[in-house]
Design a protein around this motif. Structure first.
Motif, PDB file in Angstrom:
ATOM      1  N   ASP A 129      -0.646  35.290  27.003  1.00 22.26           N
ATOM      2  CA  ASP A 129      -1.524  34.218  26.534  1.00 22.26           C
ATOM      3  C   ASP A 129      -3.009  34.564  26.584  1.00 22.26           C
ATOM      4  OD1 ASP A 129       0.563  32.541  25.962  1.00 22.26           O
ATOM      5  OD2 ASP A 129       0.083  31.026  27.460  1.00 22.26           O
ATOM      6  N   VAL A 130      -3.386  35.519  27.419  1.00 22.66           N
ATOM      7  CA  VAL A 130      -4.802  35.735  27.708  1.00 22.66           C
ATOM      8  C   VAL A 130      -5.131  37.220  27.594  1.00 22.66           C
ATOM      9  CG1 VAL A 130      -6.648  35.393  29.403  1.00 22.66           C
ATOM     10  CG2 VAL A 130      -4.744  33.767  29.312  1.00 22.66           C
ATOM     11  N   THR A 131      -6.199  37.534  26.864  1.00 24.64           N
ATOM     12  CA  THR A 131      -6.640  38.926  26.782  1.00 24.64           C
ATOM     13  C   THR A 131      -7.537  39.288  27.957  1.00 24.64           C
ATOM     14  OG1 THR A 131      -8.516  38.304  25.372  1.00 24.64           O
ATOM     15  CG2 THR A 131      -6.474  38.939  24.273  1.00 24.64           C
TER      16      THR A 131
ATOM     17  N   LEU B   8       0.221  40.075  38.217  1.00 22.53           N
ATOM     18  CA  LEU B   8      -1.074  40.138  37.559  1.00 22.53           C
ATOM     19  C   LEU B   8      -1.404  41.564  37.118  1.00 22.53           C
ATOM     20  CD1 LEU B   8      -3.003  37.716  39.919  1.00 22.53           C
ATOM     21  CD2 LEU B   8      -2.368  37.275  37.542  1.00 22.53           C
ATOM     22  N   ALA B   9      -1.026  42.530  37.933  1.00 18.27           N
ATOM     23  CA  ALA B   9      -1.267  43.927  37.563  1.00 18.27           C
ATOM     24  C   ALA B   9      -0.402  44.346  36.382  1.00 18.27           C
ATOM     25  CB  ALA B   9      -1.003  44.834  38.766  1.00 18.27           C
ATOM     26  N   ALA B  10       0.794  43.785  36.290  1.00 18.34           N
ATOM     27  CA  ALA B  10       1.708  44.141  35.206  1.00 18.34           C
ATOM     28  C   ALA B  10       1.337  43.477  33.885  1.00 18.34           C
ATOM     29  CB  ALA B  10       3.138  43.767  35.593  1.00 18.34           C
ATOM     30  N   ALA B  11       0.561  42.400  33.943  1.00 22.34           N
ATOM     31  CA  ALA B  11       0.193  41.681  32.725  1.00 22.34           C
ATOM     32  C   ALA B  11      -0.781  42.505  31.893  1.00 22.34           C
ATOM     33  CB  ALA B  11      -0.436  40.338  33.094  1.00 22.34           C
ATOM     34  N   PRO B  12      -0.770  42.331  30.575  1.00 19.88           N
ATOM     35  CA  PRO B  12      -1.742  43.025  29.726  1.00 19.88           C
ATOM     36  C   PRO B  12      -3.146  42.445  29.845  1.00 19.88           C
ATOM     37  CG  PRO B  12      -0.389  41.548  28.403  1.00 19.88           C
ATOM     38  CD  PRO B  12       0.188  41.528  29.781  1.00 19.88           C
ATOM     39  N   THR B  13      -3.289  41.372  30.560  1.00 22.43           N
ATOM     40  CA  THR B  13      -4.574  40.676  30.706  1.00 22.43           C
ATOM     41  C   THR B  13      -5.522  41.458  31.601  1.00 22.43           C
ATOM     42  OG1 THR B  13      -3.360  38.587  30.570  1.00 22.43           O
ATOM     43  CG2 THR B  13      -5.637  38.486  31.359  1.00 22.43           C
ATOM     44  N   ARG B  14      -6.758  41.553  31.180  1.00 20.63           N
ATOM     45  CA  ARG B  14      -7.824  42.056  32.043  1.00 20.63           C
ATOM     46  C   ARG B  14      -8.321  40.893  32.895  1.00 20.63           C
ATOM     47  NH1 ARG B  14     -13.342  42.242  29.983  1.00 20.63           N
ATOM     48  NH2 ARG B  14     -14.723  43.072  31.596  1.00 20.63           N
TER      49      ARG B  14
ATOM     50  N   ASP C  54       0.684  23.481  31.056  1.00 23.25           N
ATOM     51  CA  ASP C  54      -0.097  22.669  30.120  1.00 23.25           C
ATOM     52  C   ASP C  54      -1.061  23.530  29.306  1.00 23.25           C
ATOM     53  OD1 ASP C  54       1.137  20.375  31.044  1.00 23.25           O
ATOM     54  OD2 ASP C  54      -0.526  19.762  32.341  1.00 23.25           O
ATOM     55  N   VAL C  55      -1.755  24.441  29.982  1.00 23.11           N
ATOM     56  CA  VAL C  55      -2.688  25.317  29.265  1.00 23.11           C
ATOM     57  C   VAL C  55      -1.926  26.191  28.267  1.00 23.11           C
ATOM     58  CG1 VAL C  55      -4.406  27.148  29.502  1.00 23.11           C
ATOM     59  CG2 VAL C  55      -4.335  25.292  31.169  1.00 23.11           C
ATOM     60  N   HIS C  56      -0.762  26.666  28.667  1.00 24.39           N
ATOM     61  CA  HIS C  56       0.088  27.438  27.757  1.00 24.39           C
ATOM     62  C   HIS C  56       0.413  26.624  26.506  1.00 24.39           C
ATOM     63  CE1 HIS C  56       3.366  29.956  26.287  1.00 24.39           C
ATOM     64  NE2 HIS C  56       4.192  28.938  26.380  1.00 24.39           N
ATOM     65  N   ALA C  57       0.702  25.333  26.688  1.00 25.24           N
ATOM     66  CA  ALA C  57       1.019  24.469  25.545  1.00 25.24           C
ATOM     67  C   ALA C  57      -0.195  24.293  24.644  1.00 25.24           C
ATOM     68  CB  ALA C  57       1.525  23.113  26.049  1.00 25.24           C
ATOM     69  N   VAL C  58      -1.380  24.164  25.232  1.00 24.89           N
ATOM     70  CA  VAL C  58      -2.598  24.035  24.421  1.00 24.89           C
ATOM     71  C   VAL C  58      -2.839  25.317  23.632  1.00 24.89           C
ATOM     72  CG1 VAL C  58      -5.109  23.813  24.538  1.00 24.89           C
ATOM     73  CG2 VAL C  58      -3.664  22.307  25.914  1.00 24.89           C
ATOM     74  N   ILE C  59      -2.669  26.468  24.280  1.00 25.23           N
ATOM     75  CA  ILE C  59      -2.864  27.745  23.586  1.00 25.23           C
ATOM     76  C   ILE C  59      -1.885  27.876  22.422  1.00 25.23           C
ATOM     77  CG2 ILE C  59      -2.664  30.253  23.843  1.00 25.23           C
ATOM     78  CD1 ILE C  59      -3.718  29.873  26.723  1.00 25.23           C
ATOM     79  N   ALA C  60      -0.636  27.469  22.647  1.00 30.41           N
ATOM     80  CA  ALA C  60       0.351  27.521  21.560  1.00 30.41           C
ATOM     81  C   ALA C  60      -0.055  26.597  20.419  1.00 30.41           C
ATOM     82  CB  ALA C  60       1.730  27.146  22.097  1.00 30.41           C
ATOM     83  N   ALA C  61      -0.602  25.419  20.765  1.00 28.82           N
ATOM     84  CA  ALA C  61      -1.003  24.459  19.734  1.00 28.82           C
ATOM     85  C   ALA C  61      -2.170  24.976  18.902  1.00 28.82           C
ATOM     86  CB  ALA C  61      -1.375  23.125  20.379  1.00 28.82           C
ATOM     87  N   LEU C  62      -3.013  25.821  19.486  1.00 31.13           N
ATOM     88  CA  LEU C  62      -4.129  26.392  18.728  1.00 31.13           C
ATOM     89  C   LEU C  62      -3.625  27.285  17.602  1.00 31.13           C
ATOM     90  CD1 LEU C  62      -6.559  27.393  21.650  1.00 31.13           C
ATOM     91  CD2 LEU C  62      -6.681  25.358  20.192  1.00 31.13           C
ATOM     92  N   GLY C  63      -2.508  27.944  17.843  1.00 29.19           N
ATOM     93  CA  GLY C  63      -1.877  28.742  16.805  1.00 29.19           C
ATOM     94  C   GLY C  63      -2.593  30.023  16.447  1.00 29.19           C
ATOM     95  N   THR C  64      -3.405  30.544  17.380  1.00 31.17           N
ATOM     96  CA  THR C  64      -4.204  31.732  17.071  1.00 31.17           C
ATOM     97  C   THR C  64      -3.824  32.946  17.914  1.00 31.17           C
ATOM     98  OG1 THR C  64      -5.893  31.044  18.664  1.00 31.17           O
ATOM     99  CG2 THR C  64      -6.172  30.330  16.384  1.00 31.17           C
ATOM    100  N   GLY C  65      -2.778  32.821  18.716  1.00 35.37           N
ATOM    101  CA  GLY C  65      -2.432  33.913  19.614  1.00 35.37           C
ATOM    102  C   GLY C  65      -3.195  33.816  20.922  1.00 35.37           C
TER     103      GLY C  65
END
Length: 289
Positions: A117-119, A218-224, A82-93
């Motif tokens: 999805d998350v920096t 989680l370690a492989a993700a680009p997210t901090r 669901d959060v992924h869908a909201v982030i996509a709907a924001l359209g800002t990356g």
């Protein structure tokens, strides 16, 4: 503040956007999520970021977000989608994300499944039982809360929950030998309204506290990823799960002001220190790894 509804086959997700999209400062939007708390709980924290575009949402089945899937359980993986869908709907990356309690668990599941999805993720006191050395005892304590709720209703169940969350250290024989908490001692009603659908006290959210993070993903993700703990939380349940989760990820928990709800103001009872909490969150988000 602009309110939007994202309609999907399974749920109508309601989310709020404070500030412009695209953002005025070029920074990613700051998304604040909780569980089972809805967007209303982030009013005081969002106010600490008047210069940022801040997004809050109501998880499916909570607040204004209406389920259409015929289910009543709450799972991190479904909430993450669901959060992924909201982030996509924001359209800002990708976004910057602060997750509180069960929302922190959802956020970890989001980064695992959707790593782009998350920096930066700040996961504040995720209640992850498998991260504890006394996980079996913690599961028994969780069962005790649900049993109290099933037997006598919301007030008794909430008193049991507050007793669990206030306990310092591992769940030993001394914990289980205590008399059942008196709802009146916590200002809770003893009357039973007959409802058994509370997402916090029933077993509907056990998948949240039973979630097992995937350290490799989680370690492989680009997210901090930053795991956070309240300075006033001591050795309570969620402080211990936060430190245990941080250890699983090879880090130490970052200390934030106040307690588990440290970003809340007096509107929600046990007030934290939202101004100091917001300043610490800003500091962490502005730190470049």
């Amino acid at each position: 503040m602009d309110t939007h509804t994202l309609n999907t086959p399974d749920v109508d997700l309601v989310y709020d956007v404070r500030g412009p999209l695209p953002t005025a400062d070029g920074r990613p939007p700051l998304l604040l999520i909780g569980q089972p708390m809805d967007a209303s709980g982030f009013r005081a924290l969002a106010a600490q970021f008047p210069d940022r575009t801040v997004v809050t949402y109501d998880p499916r089945g909570l607040g204004r977000s209406t389920r259409k899937d015929g289910r009543h359980d709450h799972t991190p993986e479904t909430q993450a989608a669901d959060v992924h869908a909201v982030i996509a709907a924001l359209g800002t990356g990708p976004v910057e994300l602060f997750g509180s309690s069960g929302g922190a668990v959802t956020a970890l599941a989001l980064v695992t499944a959707y790593p782009e999805d998350v920096t930066t993720l700040v996961a504040h006191e995720p209640p992850i039982i498998p991260a504890l050395p006394d996980a079996k005892a913690a599961e028994r304590a969780r069962q005790g809360v649900t049993d109290a709720y099933d037997a006598k209703g919301w007030g008794t169940g909430m008193a049991a929950f507050m007793g669990l969350t206030a306990w310092q250290g591992e769940f030993t024989d001394a914990y289980f030998a205590q008399p059942a908490p008196d709802p009146a001692a916590f200002g809770m009603p003893a009357d039973d309204d007959g409802n058994r659908d509370d997402p916090l006290l029933s077993d509907r959210s056990w998948a949240v506290s039973g979630y097992r993070p995937d350290p490799a993903a989680l370690a492989a993700a680009p997210t901090r990823v930053v795991i956070a703990v309240g300075e006033e939380s001591g050795d309570t349940f969620t402080a211990r799960t936060a430190r245990g989760t941080a250890a699983l990820l090879g880090q130490e928990a970052t200390v934030f002001p106040s307690h588990h709800g440290g970003f809340l103001d007096a509107e929600f009872g046990y007030a934290g220190r939202p101004e100091e909490f917001g300043a610490k969150l800003r500091e962490v988000l502005d730190t470049r790894a």
